[in-house]
Design a protein around this motif. Structure first.
Motif, PDB file in Angstrom:
ATOM      1  N   ASN A   1       8.391  89.038  -4.329  1.00  0.00           N
ATOM      2  CA  ASN A   1       7.797  88.959  -5.663  1.00  0.00           C
ATOM      3  C   ASN A   1       8.729  89.412  -6.778  1.00  0.00           C
ATOM      4  O   ASN A   1       8.295  89.833  -7.844  1.00  0.00           O
ATOM      5  CB  ASN A   1       6.474  89.736  -5.725  1.00  0.00           C
ATOM      6  N   ALA A   2      10.036  89.327  -6.519  1.00  0.00           N
ATOM      7  CA  ALA A   2      11.033  89.553  -7.568  1.00  0.00           C
ATOM      8  C   ALA A   2      12.264  88.728  -7.219  1.00  0.00           C
ATOM      9  O   ALA A   2      12.539  88.474  -6.038  1.00  0.00           O
ATOM     10  CB  ALA A   2      11.400  91.026  -7.680  1.00  0.00           C
ATOM     11  N   HIS A   3      12.983  88.297  -8.232  1.00  0.00           N
ATOM     12  CA  HIS A   3      14.187  87.511  -7.987  1.00  0.00           C
ATOM     13  C   HIS A   3      15.342  88.421  -7.566  1.00  0.00           C
ATOM     14  O   HIS A   3      15.544  89.488  -8.152  1.00  0.00           O
ATOM     15  CB  HIS A   3      14.576  86.726  -9.242  1.00  0.00           C
ATOM     16  N   TRP A   4      16.096  87.963  -6.577  1.00  0.00           N
ATOM     17  CA  TRP A   4      17.251  88.738  -6.143  1.00  0.00           C
ATOM     18  C   TRP A   4      18.289  88.763  -7.255  1.00  0.00           C
ATOM     19  O   TRP A   4      18.489  87.791  -7.981  1.00  0.00           O
ATOM     20  CB  TRP A   4      17.879  88.119  -4.892  1.00  0.00           C
ATOM     21  N   SER A   5      18.956  89.900  -7.399  1.00  0.00           N
ATOM     22  CA  SER A   5      20.064  90.012  -8.339  1.00  0.00           C
ATOM     23  C   SER A   5      21.005  91.085  -7.821  1.00  0.00           C
ATOM     24  O   SER A   5      20.621  91.936  -7.006  1.00  0.00           O
ATOM     25  CB  SER A   5      19.573  90.388  -9.740  1.00  0.00           C
ATOM     26  N   ALA A   6      22.241  91.040  -8.282  1.00  0.00           N
ATOM     27  CA  ALA A   6      23.203  92.060  -7.871  1.00  0.00           C
ATOM     28  C   ALA A   6      22.736  93.442  -8.313  1.00  0.00           C
ATOM     29  O   ALA A   6      22.915  94.435  -7.603  1.00  0.00           O
ATOM     30  CB  ALA A   6      24.575  91.743  -8.455  1.00  0.00           C
ATOM     31  N   GLU A   7      22.098  93.516  -9.485  1.00  0.00           N
ATOM     32  CA  GLU A   7      21.577  94.788  -9.991  1.00  0.00           C
ATOM     33  C   GLU A   7      20.484  95.319  -9.071  1.00  0.00           C
ATOM     34  O   GLU A   7      20.444  96.504  -8.743  1.00  0.00           O
ATOM     35  CB  GLU A   7      21.046  94.600 -11.402  1.00  0.00           C
ATOM     36  N   ALA A   8      19.587  94.412  -8.637  1.00  0.00           N
ATOM     37  CA  ALA A   8      18.505  94.829  -7.744  1.00  0.00           C
ATOM     38  C   ALA A   8      19.040  95.285  -6.388  1.00  0.00           C
ATOM     39  O   ALA A   8      18.508  96.215  -5.778  1.00  0.00           O
ATOM     40  CB  ALA A   8      17.522  93.679  -7.556  1.00  0.00           C
TER      41      ALA A   8
END
Length: 465
Positions: free
Chosen positions: A134-141
């Motif tokens: 339920n969240a988009h993957w990102s390098a920050e995440a």
């Protein structure tokens, strides 16, 4: 494959839910409803709002991944083959380190809440499993992940295929033991309007929340939430608003009121839509025209002036969010300039005021509003609108002023009454509802009963207001 009934099974890890899925087969193969929002949420699964679908394919038995705790919820199911799953609670709290294991095939799925470490070992060649997040993957995440070593002695997971014979990545081999894991902290609460009367009361009621004032989030700005990372929060409390009721009737004030109270709230709703964030929004008795003896949460809007119109519009916007509490209050008294402090000052300075006696309602002390908001967020009753003022009989401003004089040791008869029309004669002023009494049945049915206005007023003045 015999078809199961769709069902959910709680595990020993809070929020980790195992599901049995009906799989329908014939001579051609099989079919299943892998994710069925309506049916699954009806059985108690969180409506977690997936936005990304990932597939992990493993060509050899023994492929082992994990243990990874990610900053989002995920729903994992098997497309083909079979896996052994191990889950370890890596969230901050009393269940930290709790372990659950199970085998998953096409007829089983599992809901993994944010911060619960998950790992999977394939038990057949050509195994593929699918997971919704339920969240988009990102390098920050990715920088927020928490990890645990697959060989951790405390977790003591009994892997079907010994790890020395399993296929693992170099990164997984380097993960820390449980004693060295930094637990994943829960999502936080963000409070807008930190420096207002209610904002200051919320600081005392919710010291663990993050507070931002107008210098950080200005609802009138073109991009008010530019510096806010909403992924860090599961709750936003909006205690910010344009409240200059009389100035709102001027050309400049009207524009500012609409910018903050409507356009700003529209941007807040757009920023959190689909994120699962709960929004608490503070409303006002000014959305009504004051012609009824008492107002319930379902009474129709009928604002008399610009301020009331903007608050009614904001309520309508916030009500479109799936997770919202609109807290409607009136006659707010807290740490700041307000009617009670003004009357106490007049009494002390020997000034005998004429006070409006045809507007009636109840005072709402910010201490009680903050406590009511905290209660709603803890008890989690049905989303919607809740009236929240202090309890007790409705009174006029003149009656309250007389009581302030009396409680501060002055002669209450020094306060005289006057009508709203007479008081504002010759002045540029917004129309006021003559009756602002809000029915409290709904919030009291949830278990929160505020203090009487009389008791709250006495305590407020005793503190040296």
């Amino acid at each position: 494959m015999a078809a199961k009934q769709l069902s959910v099974r709680e595990t020993n890890i809070p929020g980790l839910v195992l599901l049995d899925l009906p799989v329908h087969g014939d001579n051609r193969g099989w079919f299943k409803e892998n994710w069925q929002r309506e049916k699954m949420t009806a059985l108690g699964l969180p409506d977690f709002g997936p936005v990304q679908n990932n597939i992990s394919f493993n060509d050899k038995t023994g492929a082992t991944r994990g243990i990874h705790a990610e900053p989002w919820d995920k729903f994992v199911s098997v497309a083909t083959g079979k896996i052994f799953g191990a889950w370890v609670d890596l969230r901050e709290g009393p269940s930290f380190g709790e372990v659950f294991t199970a085998e998953l095939d096409a007829s089983t799925a599992i809901f993994v809440p944010r911060g619960v470490g998950n790992s999977y070992q394939t038990l057949e060649d050509n195994t593929a499993y699918v997971y919704l997040v339920n969240a988009h993957w990102s390098a920050e995440a990715q920088g927020e992940y928490t990890f645990l070593n697959l060989e951790d002695e405390t977790a003591a997971i009994q892997w079907p295929i010994p790890l020395e014979n399993a296929e693992r990545s170099d990164k997984d081999l380097a993960h820390p033991r449980l004693a060295d894991v930094t637990p994943m902290k829960p999502k936080r609460t963000l409070v807008l309007g930190a420096n207002g009367q209610l904002g200051r009361a919320l600081r005392l009621a919710m010291p663990e929340a993050d507070f931002v004032g107008r210098d950080q989030v200005n609802l009138e700005a073109a991009d008010p939430f530019a510096g806010v990372r909403f992924a860090d929060y599961d709750t936003v409390i909006n205690a910010a608003a344009y409240t200059a009721v009389d100035v709102a009737e001027t050309a400049e004030g009207r524009a500012a009121a609409w910018a903050a109270n409507v356009t700003g709230i529209t941007k807040l709703a757009a920023a959190v839509a689909g994120s699962g964030i709960t929004v608490v929004h503070v409303s006002s008795d000014y959305v009504f025209d004051g012609t009824r003896e008492s107002y319930t949460e379902t009474d129709a809007f009928a604002p008399l002036g610009v301020y009331g119109q903007t608050k009614a519009a904001a309520d309508a916007i916030v009500a479109t969010l799936p997770r919202h509490y609109i807290v409607r209050t009136s006659w707010v008294i807290g740490d700041g300039n307000n009617f009670v402090r003004t009357m106490a000052s007049l009494a002390e300075r020997g000034i005998d005021p004429a006070v409006v006696n045809d507007q009636v309602g109840r005072l709402s002390f910010t201490e009680d509003i903050a406590a009511g908001i905290a209660h709603l967020l803890q008890a989690r009753p049905e989303y919607g609108t809740y009236n929240l003022t202090n309890e007790g009989p409705a009174e006029s401003w003149a009656q309250i002023a007389a009581r302030v004089f009396e409680l501060t040791g002055h002669d209450a008869s020094r306060v005289s009454g006057t009508s709203t029309a007479e008081y504002f004669k010759g002045k540029e002023a917004a129309p006021r509802p003559l009756n602002s009494t809000l029915a409290l049945d709904k919030i009291e049915a949830t278990g929160f009963v505020p203090r009487t206005a009389a008791d709250a007023l006495a305590a407020y003045l005793a503190q040296g207001a």
